[in-house]
Design a protein around this motif. Sequence first.
Motif, PDB file in Angstrom:
ATOM      1  N   TRP A  36       0.834  -1.133  -0.042  1.00  0.00           N
ATOM      2  CA  TRP A  36       0.052   0.232  -0.026  1.00  0.00           C
ATOM      3  C   TRP A  36       0.755   1.100  -0.060  1.00  0.00           C
ATOM      4  O   TRP A  36       0.528   2.243  -0.680  1.00  0.00           O
ATOM      5  N   PHE A  37       1.978   1.202   0.636  1.00  0.00           N
ATOM      6  CA  PHE A  37       2.952   2.428   1.025  1.00  0.00           C
ATOM      7  C   PHE A  37       4.035   2.552   0.269  1.00  0.00           C
ATOM      8  O   PHE A  37       4.795   3.404   0.032  1.00  0.00           O
ATOM      9  N   GLY A  38       4.589   1.613  -0.384  1.00  0.00           N
ATOM     10  CA  GLY A  38       5.729   1.309  -0.988  1.00  0.00           C
ATOM     11  C   GLY A  38       6.910   1.760  -0.078  1.00  0.00           C
ATOM     12  O   GLY A  38       7.005   0.970   1.042  1.00  0.00           O
ATOM     13  N   LYS A  39       7.833   2.629  -0.341  1.00  0.00           N
ATOM     14  CA  LYS A  39       8.997   3.128   0.463  1.00  0.00           C
ATOM     15  C   LYS A  39       8.381   3.913   1.522  1.00  0.00           C
ATOM     16  O   LYS A  39       9.318   4.357   2.305  1.00  0.00           O
ATOM     17  N   LEU A  40       7.126   4.289   1.401  1.00  0.00           N
ATOM     18  CA  LEU A  40       6.838   5.524   2.306  1.00  0.00           C
ATOM     19  C   LEU A  40       6.929   4.900   3.851  1.00  0.00           C
ATOM     20  O   LEU A  40       5.954   3.789   4.131  1.00  0.00           O
ATOM     21  N   TRP A  88       7.774   6.688  -4.701  1.00  0.00           N
ATOM     22  CA  TRP A  88       7.620   5.884  -3.794  1.00  0.00           C
ATOM     23  C   TRP A  88       7.394   4.440  -4.028  1.00  0.00           C
ATOM     24  O   TRP A  88       7.451   3.683  -3.183  1.00  0.00           O
ATOM     25  N   HIS A  89       7.679   4.152  -5.221  1.00  0.00           N
ATOM     26  CA  HIS A  89       7.389   2.715  -5.662  1.00  0.00           C
ATOM     27  C   HIS A  89       6.083   1.998  -5.252  1.00  0.00           C
ATOM     28  O   HIS A  89       6.120   1.002  -4.562  1.00  0.00           O
ATOM     29  N   ILE A  90       4.860   2.835  -5.396  1.00  0.00           N
ATOM     30  CA  ILE A  90       3.764   2.213  -5.073  1.00  0.00           C
ATOM     31  C   ILE A  90       2.921   1.879  -6.354  1.00  0.00           C
ATOM     32  O   ILE A  90       2.469   2.590  -7.213  1.00  0.00           O
ATOM     33  N   VAL A  91       2.907   0.691  -6.833  1.00  0.00           N
ATOM     34  CA  VAL A  91       2.620   0.023  -8.032  1.00  0.00           C
ATOM     35  C   VAL A  91       1.113   0.310  -8.178  1.00  0.00           C
ATOM     36  O   VAL A  91       0.620   0.923  -9.269  1.00  0.00           O
ATOM     37  N   TRP A  92       0.302  -0.114  -7.238  1.00  0.00           N
ATOM     38  CA  TRP A  92      -1.249   0.260  -7.365  1.00  0.00           C
ATOM     39  C   TRP A  92      -1.453   1.740  -7.918  1.00  0.00           C
ATOM     40  O   TRP A  92      -2.446   2.049  -8.665  1.00  0.00           O
ATOM     41  N   LEU A  93      -0.758   2.509  -6.984  1.00  0.00           N
ATOM     42  CA  LEU A  93      -1.104   4.085  -7.322  1.00  0.00           C
ATOM     43  C   LEU A  93      -0.876   4.487  -8.437  1.00  0.00           C
ATOM     44  O   LEU A  93      -1.483   5.174  -9.360  1.00  0.00           O
ATOM     45  N   GLY A  94       0.341   3.937  -9.023  1.00  0.00           N
ATOM     46  CA  GLY A  94       0.717   4.407 -10.613  1.00  0.00           C
ATOM     47  C   GLY A  94      -0.179   3.632 -11.520  1.00  0.00           C
ATOM     48  O   GLY A  94      -0.657   4.555 -12.550  1.00  0.00           O
ATOM     49  N   ALA A  95      -0.692   2.430 -11.448  1.00  0.00           N
ATOM     50  CA  ALA A  95      -1.651   1.976 -12.078  1.00  0.00           C
ATOM     51  C   ALA A  95      -3.192   2.913 -12.402  1.00  0.00           C
ATOM     52  O   ALA A  95      -3.648   3.269 -13.115  1.00  0.00           O
ATOM     53  N   VAL A  96      -3.461   3.105 -11.046  1.00  0.00           N
ATOM     54  CA  VAL A  96      -4.864   4.176 -10.769  1.00  0.00           C
ATOM     55  C   VAL A  96      -4.336   5.385 -11.475  1.00  0.00           C
ATOM     56  O   VAL A  96      -5.303   5.728 -12.400  1.00  0.00           O
ATOM     57  N   GLY A  97      -3.272   5.906 -11.501  1.00  0.00           N
ATOM     58  CA  GLY A  97      -3.074   7.173 -12.125  1.00  0.00           C
ATOM     59  C   GLY A  97      -2.942   7.141 -13.535  1.00  0.00           C
ATOM     60  O   GLY A  97      -3.703   7.860 -14.359  1.00  0.00           O
ATOM     61  N   PHE A  98      -2.212   6.156 -14.196  1.00  0.00           N
ATOM     62  CA  PHE A  98      -2.393   5.983 -15.572  1.00  0.00           C
ATOM     63  C   PHE A  98      -3.730   5.671 -15.956  1.00  0.00           C
ATOM     64  O   PHE A  98      -4.006   6.289 -16.982  1.00  0.00           O
ATOM     65  N   VAL A  99      -4.139   4.599 -15.606  1.00  0.00           N
ATOM     66  CA  VAL A  99      -5.544   4.162 -16.232  1.00  0.00           C
ATOM     67  C   VAL A  99      -6.638   5.328 -16.059  1.00  0.00           C
ATOM     68  O   VAL A  99      -7.267   5.682 -16.871  1.00  0.00           O
TER      69      VAL A  99
END
Lengths: 315, 667
Positions: free
Chosen positions: B4-8, B616-627
């Motif tokens: 959920w939080f990556g490196k954060l 922060w290497h948060i994969v799901w957030l990147g996907a959400v943003g891109f989609v």
Amino acid sequence: MSKKQKIIILYLVVIDVFLLGLALWFFVWPKIRLVNFALLQPAGEVAIKEYMLFKLVLFLMLVVAIPLFCFAVFILKRRKHEKISLFEKNKSHEGLWQIFVWLVPVILIFSISVINWKSTHDLDPYKPLSLKKEPIVIQVVALNWKWLFIYPNERIATINFLQVPEQTPIEFNLTADAPMNSFWIPRLGGQMYSMAGMTTKLHLQADQKGDFEGFAAEINGRGFADMNFVLHSVSETDYGNWLKNVKSKSLKLTLKEYERLSEEEKKHEPEVFSFVEDSLYEKIMEKFMPDGGYMPGMPSHNVDSLDNNNPSFSY
Amino acid sequence: MKFWFGKLTWASLPHEWFTIGGALSMVLAGLGIFVYLTYTKKWKWLWQEWLTSTDPKKIGIMYFVVAALMLVRGGLDAGMIWLQQSLASGSGGYLTADHFQQIFTAHGTIMIFFVTTGFLFGLMNYILPLQIGARDVAFPLLNTLSFWLYAAGALFINLFFFFGGEFAATGWLAMPPLSELEFSPGVGVDYWIWSLQISGLGSLLSGVNLLVTILKMRAPGMTLMKMPMFVWTCLGSLLLVVSTFPILTMTLLMLSLDRAFGMHFFTSNLGGNPMLYVNLIWSWGHPEVYILMLPAFGIYSEIVATFSRRRLFGYGSLVADALLISGLSMLVWLHHFFTMGAGANVNAFFGIMTGLIAIPTGVQIFNWLATLYKGDPRFTSAMHWFFGFVFTFTLGGMAGVMLGIPGLDFQLHNSLFLVAHFHTMVIGGALFGIFAAITYWFPKVTGFLLNEKWGKRAFWLWIAGFLVSFTPLYILGLMGVTRRLDHYDASRGWQGLFMVAGLGFIIICVAVCAQIWQIIVSIKERKQNQDQSGDPWDGRTLEWSTSSPPPVYNFAVIPEIKNRDAFWDMKVSGQVDKLVSGQANKQYEDIVMPKNTAVGIYISAFLFLVGFAFVWHIVWLGAVGFVGAVTCVIFRSFDHHTEFTIKSEDVAKMESRGLKEIWQLKQ
């Protein structure tokens, strides 16, 4: 604003300027006076040539810039009734003016271009300075955050200081085992980048005895500002004595010792090593090459082969 | 948690004085604005009138607001740099080396990407369509998107105050291998990369948009050689934006691939090559300098022509200059690293190319002076900025020619001489141009003039502060002082000059205060300084033919262009009088204008999330943003009702009001 107010403001301005002048005189001036102007006090063949070039180019540009400023001031000061209508009547004057405004910068820049071409070849850092005298070879390794100097022929090494005989050409081979850096001794001549896994070259010479400061000029991390060194230029005999003196000690720079040194990340005092691991410089470069082999686009790690074909990479 | 939080982590939240201070001041400012808007019930107004607007004039003003805020931010950095260098004789100073390096990195990045670029894109948005007789830019939605990407980038670069607490400590171009994961393991460089990626995308889209606007939307009769000079220089600048910003995007992408996925484009080992990055970044970076300079040249051309009441002298030459400069600027990038070991032939070639740029630049200055010489100049505060520019720019240009000679560059490179040189160019060239433009076009935007007296005072303070601040840096450069020093030995005796430079910074601060006061005074006295004619300076180009501020559609009737200096031509041939006396009144047509849209805001917000996810290497957030961003584009493409019509009667009503005022003025 009333006259009284104006006078008060004038008084305040005069007092301020006076106090400011006093402050500058007491605090700032003593600090400036002690300074040496490194670039204006060249102490080596290369730096002297670069200084002459500086003066020549400055002069050429002022030849054009000063009339231009005068013209601008003239326009500012001119009152309307003094206006001279040179171009008003005949339109062809615009064409004449255009020829003039193009010709002046073209001539200036053309002459500077000739100087540029010649001086660039003359001051090419890869070019040996003199064929008569055998140069001292010094291998420079930029580390975090110190300079390691290896004298391969003398088989000694130093950290953060250099000792060279005066009036002898020096051939610097530069590499890095850390981020990219720039090696600069302002009073001897211009700088050169040092980069991991490749060699760059710089030829300098100290024409006189003295201590000349050297700097790291490219940002490379936390200890950047402390990465300074001093080059001691001494007489031929003093240099010989110094070599003997160093050789008599037993401080060895083995590969293992080097590894420890390169990982230690703090300000480093000048240090001497009386013995250096065989071809340490080449080994440092090999660290960055896949299987120690040759890759296209990357330099060969054999330093000697670089002599013929100067840059360590090709454009 | 890691998912959920990556490196954060909790440790990433602010805990040092400067991050707490930065975060707190931003939260307080945000809270203040929030409370104010809620209290005065202006949220709806803000959203409808400004944030979602597709009107390039409003977008231009929003660019100015963001750029001005960032100027304060970058100026604070400058102050901290100066204070450190004044105090840091010995091992003193109040900042750690790392923190100091973050500050000058942020200072450079902000001043170039978010201040100068922001101001210039704002100006182009406002002025370009007016000058070419267009009602809007070519792609209104793209225009809001560009602005919001720029704003998102500006916010993103300040995000490190809240999360992570560190910015890149690498210098404003983040040269590898220093910027690689090995030497910069923190998130600072990632913040740098993604704020530039987001705002850089905005710049690129804006470049495409405005370029098409210039090429396709000019009023009938306005051939290329009848365009105002500002349009020409913007054309040159935009050609550079379109051709070089993709290089920046790809270079940064490769660097982020190195950092996020362990690739080896620019590492020292495993086949990577940092020199590749140096070449790539500068083959964008040098044109970028001219992207900023060229529009400023155009501004000076407009001002010189207007205030000497004369056609520009040597218009053809000036056009050639703009194009030559933009062409040559792509052939000189290597002069930023003569010291990287290229052979003498290569260095000499790029050195000579650099020198060649001085020719068109010099010709420009000669032509402006000739225009003034032949004309009847009025020395308003806008002209003060012009003369300040001629003085500083010539000095800085001389330093530039020196730096362009490899033999000299070996000595001057990376020294404070270099720092002084590019500050002379960016402040004396671009920033003075922006100030001149603000003075010149302010009445067009607001309908009243800026106070001349305070304008002149601000100018003199600026020029004094500038000289006191940067002359010491030239001198320090000649002493062999390298740039970016967080401390130096007391025995070197550099401190005095650093302190003088600091004095200059204080004078500049006073100058900025004078400028703020100028605006306050002008707003107070707006009744006296009102400009009802829409043409306070006796202007020459089309923007002065509209009312001040111009109506949303810019021109009720698209003007026919017969000559260069179109509005002057109309005034001389009596067309304006005809218009005013109502003869041309009845020819109004319905005007189709783009509707407001919030799609730009949504897409930028989603891309902001992508950037955050990458940092922060948060994969799901990147996907959400891109989609999310892609979905917004798809949804928008099904919306066919993107325009609305202003009825001809309404146009007539609005126009008659404006024209009546002009008519009364003429009586």
